[in-house]
Structures are given as structure tokens and as C-alpha cells.
Design a protein around this motif. Sequence first.
Motif, PDB file in Angstrom:
ATOM      1  N   ILE A  36       0.828  -1.207   0.000  1.00  0.00           N
ATOM      2  CA  ILE A  36       0.000   0.000   0.000  1.00  0.00           C
ATOM      3  C   ILE A  36       0.861   1.253   0.000  1.00  0.00           C
ATOM      4  CG2 ILE A  36      -1.621   1.341   1.392  1.00  0.00           C
ATOM      5  CD1 ILE A  36      -2.880  -1.331   2.252  1.00  0.00           C
ATOM      6  N   PHE A  37       1.918   1.250   0.805  1.00  0.00           N
ATOM      7  CA  PHE A  37       2.740   2.454   0.951  1.00  0.00           C
ATOM      8  C   PHE A  37       4.005   2.403   0.100  1.00  0.00           C
ATOM      9  CE2 PHE A  37       0.134   2.495   4.753  1.00  0.00           C
ATOM     10  CZ  PHE A  37      -0.251   3.820   4.812  1.00  0.00           C
ATOM     11  N   MET A  78      -3.844   3.784  -0.112  1.00  0.00           N
ATOM     12  CA  MET A  78      -2.954   4.547   0.762  1.00  0.00           C
ATOM     13  C   MET A  78      -3.622   5.852   1.200  1.00  0.00           C
ATOM     14  SD  MET A  78       0.966   5.804   0.027  1.00  0.00           S
ATOM     15  CE  MET A  78       0.484   6.648  -1.472  1.00  0.00           C
TER      16      MET A  78
END
Length: 423
Positions: A36-37, A78
Motif C-alpha cells: 500500500i505504501f 494509501m
Amino acid sequence: MTSGQSYWQIVWKQFRKNPFSVGSLWVLAVLFLIAIFAPVLACNIPFYYHDERGTAWPWFRALFNPEETVDYWFNLAMVAFFPWLIGVVIHALRYRRRYPEKLLPVGKYAAVYALAILGLGGIFMIPGVRPDNRYRARTFPEEEFARQGTARAVYPLIPFGPTEQDMDSPVKPPFYRKPRFTTNPNTGEQVLFWRKSNDGFPHILGTDDVGRDVLVRMIYGLRISLTVGFVAVGIYMVIGIVLGAIAGYYGGFVDILISRIIEVIMLFPAFFLILTLVGLLGQSIYIIMVVIGLTGWPTVARLIRGEVLKQRNLDYVAAARATGATNLRVLFWHVLPNSLSPAMVAAPFGIAGAIITEAGLSLLGFGVRLPAPSWGLLLRQGSENYHYWWLVVFPSLAMFITVTAFNLVGNGLRDAMDPRLRI
């Protein structure tokens, strides 16, 4: 002592008895956060850039205009993560005070998160809402290096992009750092070797055949692997659950028809069907997901069918019918929720299998298309010359950890949902 406990409280209590499964669950949580990041961890587009022309915030604009569709949805995840996390924490604290004996509604939290991502995607699909990427044609590391002293930039932790090439540094080993100067072979003079401001940063896991950073490609390749696994399994879980439930509940001709369809679909090998479609339509991640989804549902359908056959003769089903509930309501509101255990056990194993299938296809050159990052593509480059061991070891290790974690979670769910193991 299980009196007063719900089914999922019993399952969670049993699941926690397996330390390997619990540890694997945490490993998967970390992998999801990395996926996600990814733009925060690795990206060659700066958060902030300032030169004599003014100040720019290119990272935020690139966030909504990535090259890959997969990256777009992960970037939305995110954006939604921290507001969702704050809401979950507030609700969980209130829920604990009000219902101290109950489990937190984790499924509802996950559903809200998914709806938030889809909602953001819908909002940014509206013309004029999504911020345009006016900096798409600019290469900020080169600009910053060319304007030394007048330009300032703040980059993510690893200032390389997943498709950023450096033809001066092909197939370099782990922790390679590009030297600032090199010797001109014709004159013997020292000449400047750096071209970009991120040239001095080490390639922690080395580079591939065109100088792309292996660690960055593995981070973004994790997004592709998880997407293939979850989308493909999501497709065949929905098909298998619905058809299996209908076959088990109605029986008779409906059961015979669906059972014959299951037997026909099981004749099609997904791997070779994907190879055929790729040969006809070209390489595409969507072909992989759809074919796995359309060929993997018979196993789930059989599991659900058997469980529904068992549930439909129990007293609570007769009670529901006696109240005047329709067959569809009885099936999808009463019987099916009590029959999902086999499907939930099969899902983690299915995700692991889909990840391996995608990597195998990419290894053979029939999966994800370059320059998209993929663990299988890294393995393919390493298999061409085993002297480049880092192109084989690191992607293989990543796949081993990910697939093993999903399998251990599946084993833990299987044991936790087995009534014979409850004490």
C-alpha cells in the motif's frame, strides 16, 4: 468453556493456539502495508521540489496518475488508509466499552475500507476531479543534478522508480553504489559519471539488465502478486459459492446440471488456457486474473455444495421456512452464512496458488508485460545467467515467504474450524 461465545470467537481462540499461523498473519499484514505504501518507500518523484521556476509538489499529482492501473488502486488505498484507521480506532474503543465480551467486527472494518477505496475511485473518475499530472514529462533527479545549488528536493526513502533505467549500471550486485567519477578509457582522465541526483544512492539488492533497482521492482511487484491473488480468488469464490449453494440447496435437476458443469470446467487446465489466450490476445495481467477466476471455482463449489447439503436438513432451516421465508432468503440469509467455512479455508491456499501461477507465467514470458515490475520477470532475467544470483535469490525468497504465509494462515483456519479440535 465455550458457553456464550459466538462461532467466530471460538474460531479465533483456536486460531491463536497456532503460533505459526498467527505469525504468518502478521507477516501478511506487513506485506500489505509495504504494497500500500510503496510510493512512500520507493519513488523517483520528489514530494517537494523547488528551483528558480518555483515550487512543485509532483509526488501528489503522480499518485493519482500512475502508469499501471494496479498502482492506481493501491494508491487510493494509501490515501484512504489513515482516515479509515482513525475511524476504526474510535469505533473499536467505543465497541469495547459497550460490548467487552464480543469480538471486534473486523469483517465490517474491511468492508468499509474496500468501499472507501471504491468510492474514491468513483470520485476521481469524474471529469475534472482527478488532479492532472502536469509534471509527467519532467525527470526531477536529472533537473536537480543539473541545477545544483539552485534546486532542492525531498524524495522518498529509496529515490528510484520501478521502471527507471540506468544503462550505465546494468546487472550490478547488491549494495552497488555508482561512483561519482569514472576514467575515460581513451584519455585516462577522470570524468563525471553521475547524471542524476539519485545516482549516489546504493542499490541495496542490486540492479537488473537495464539498471533498474531490484528492491524497488520487488516492492512494486508485490502489488501485482497480491492483486492477481486476491482478484482471481475473489472471482472464483463468488462463482463457486453461489453455484455450490444453489446446487446443494435445490438438489434434483439443478444439482445434476451444476455438477456436470463443474466436471466440464475441471477438465480445462488454467495454466495452458492462459498460455493459449496470451498467444491469441497478447500479454495481460487481466487475462491471468480472469482465467484463474473462471477455472478455479469448481473446487469451491463442491465444498459449498457439500456443506449446504448438510445444513439444509437442520432444524433452523425448517423454522425459517415455517415463518414464511422464501427459498432465496433461507438460502442466502440463513444457510449460506453457516456454510462458508470450507470456502474461507480454501481462499488463502488459492491466493498462494495464483501468485505462483502469475510468477511462473512471467518467468516463461507469458505473464506481466515489461516494463511492469514482477517477481516472475526478475526470475526470468536471473535464469538467463546464474552469475546474477541476486535476480534469482531475492524474488524466490519473497515468493517463498509470501506463499508460505498464506499457506500457514490457511492451515490455521482449517484447524480452527475443525470441530474435532475444539476444547
